[in-house]
Design an enzyme around this catalytic site. Structure first.
Site, PDB file in Angstrom:
ATOM      1  N   ILE A  16       9.824  80.443  22.570  1.00  0.00           N
ATOM      2  CA  ILE A  16      10.474  81.703  22.267  1.00  0.00           C
ATOM      3  C   ILE A  16      11.610  81.129  22.353  1.00  0.00           C
ATOM      4  O   ILE A  16      12.350  80.687  23.156  1.00  0.00           O
ATOM      5  CB  ILE A  16      10.303  82.023  23.335  1.00  0.00           C
ATOM      6  CG1 ILE A  16       8.270  81.520  24.000  1.00  0.00           C
ATOM      7  CG2 ILE A  16      10.440  83.279  24.348  1.00  0.00           C
ATOM      8  CD1 ILE A  16       7.980  82.173  25.171  1.00  0.00           C
ATOM      9  N   ASP A  17      12.557  82.163  21.190  1.00  0.00           N
ATOM     10  CA  ASP A  17      13.701  82.430  20.574  1.00  0.00           C
ATOM     11  C   ASP A  17      14.118  83.878  20.577  1.00  0.00           C
ATOM     12  O   ASP A  17      13.711  84.385  20.630  1.00  0.00           O
ATOM     13  CB  ASP A  17      13.988  81.104  19.658  1.00  0.00           C
ATOM     14  CG  ASP A  17      13.473  81.358  18.706  1.00  0.00           C
ATOM     15  OD1 ASP A  17      13.606  80.942  17.863  1.00  0.00           O
ATOM     16  OD2 ASP A  17      12.700  82.985  18.578  1.00  0.00           O
TER      17      ASP A  17
END
Length: 290
Positions: A16-17
């Site tokens: 998750i970025d």
């Protein structure tokens, strides 16, 4: 840890970025030599407990060295915590991979490929085309006489073209040749177990003696002093009919007397058809051919 919800094994990308999902798997080893988790107890290399112990040992080692406390032990807990903060991220509509060379991030190069294909014509390479055609080929490579380099804001960047000195053009290609040494045989195929190819043919008249009898026919053939052949043909005609076969079957036996020392009977050919049953026998003197 698994039963309490503190440890998860996820088969999928969980990174998750700000750039979204980039197909990176969750992992705790960075050397890419981690063994896969074999969770089938029937497998000889079942290693769930071993991999759990490795992960716990790695977590304890990291905590002792870096003094970092893992507040979110699983991706699911982390995701739930992010949802609980009720934080909204701005909608991203530009390139998700601005520094990558993915096929959907760069400009289309089909037109350049077409121009390069034309420029590889033998007249274009050697310069033997007409002058107007040469100008056209050069324009196709540039695709625009007003081409320029622009920055991220679309403004033209001041640039200058400098001629290259002592430029060498590498070879356009190479060829590989494989040389095989072979011996040519005019016969095409040598004699073997299933194919006989003589080194020549013999022409001549053989002496024949024919014996014709009511049951047995013989042909004696003398080719030379050490080649002598006898061909015998026996015909047995036994008609059967008018009886019922529901209570049994009819069997026909033949008893062939020995031909002499070193000679045997051999069934050389047989073909079963409706009527009659044809058998051909030939006399053989060679024990290996029996």
């Amino acid at each position: 840890l698994v039963s309490s919800g503190q440890l998860e094994f996820i088969d999928g990308g969980v990174q998750i970025d700000p750039f979204g999902h980039s197909a990176v798997q969750a992992y705790f080893e960075v050397n890419d030599n981690s063994l896969p988790v074999q969770d089938n107890v029937e497998l000889f290399d079942y290693n769930v407990q071993e991999r759990v112990n490795d992960f716990v040992a790695a977590a304890l080692s990291q905590a002792n060295i870096t003094r970092v406390n893992a507040l979110y032990s699983t991706p699911s807990i982390y995701t739930d915590a992010k949802y609980a903060t009720n934080e909204y991220w701005p909608l991203k509509t530009d390139d998700f991979f601005p520094y990558a060379d993915r096929f959907n991030s760069g400009p289309n190069t089909d037109s350049l490929a077409d121009a390069l294909a034309i420029a590889q014509h033998h007249d274009a390479v050697t310069g033997t085309e007409k002058l107007a055609i040469g100008y056209q080929e050069a324009e196709e490579l540039v695709s625009s006489s007003l081409a320029c380099v622009q920055d991220s804001d679309g403004l033209e960047i001041e640039s200058q073209l400098l001629p290259q000195q002592k430029v060498s053009v590498p070879p356009l290609g190479f060829s590989t040749y494989t040389v095989l040494t072979a011996k040519y045989d005019e016969t095409g195929q040598a004699s073997g177990a299933y194919l006989f190819r003589p080194d020549g043919t013999w022409h001549g008249n053989a002496k024949l003696t024919v014996l014709d009898g009511p049951v047995l026919d013989e042909v004696h053939q003398q080719i030379n002093p050490w080649i002598y052949q006898i061909t015998r043909s026996v015909l047995v005609d036994r008609p059967l009919g008018g009886s019922s076969l529901q209570d049994g079957q009819i069997e026909l036996y033949y008893r062939i007397d020995p031909l002499g020392e070193g000679a045997k009977w051999r069934r050389s050919f047989g073909q079963e058809i409706y009527s009659p049953l044809l058998l051909a026998f030939a006399e053989q003197d060679d024990q290996d051919e029996w």
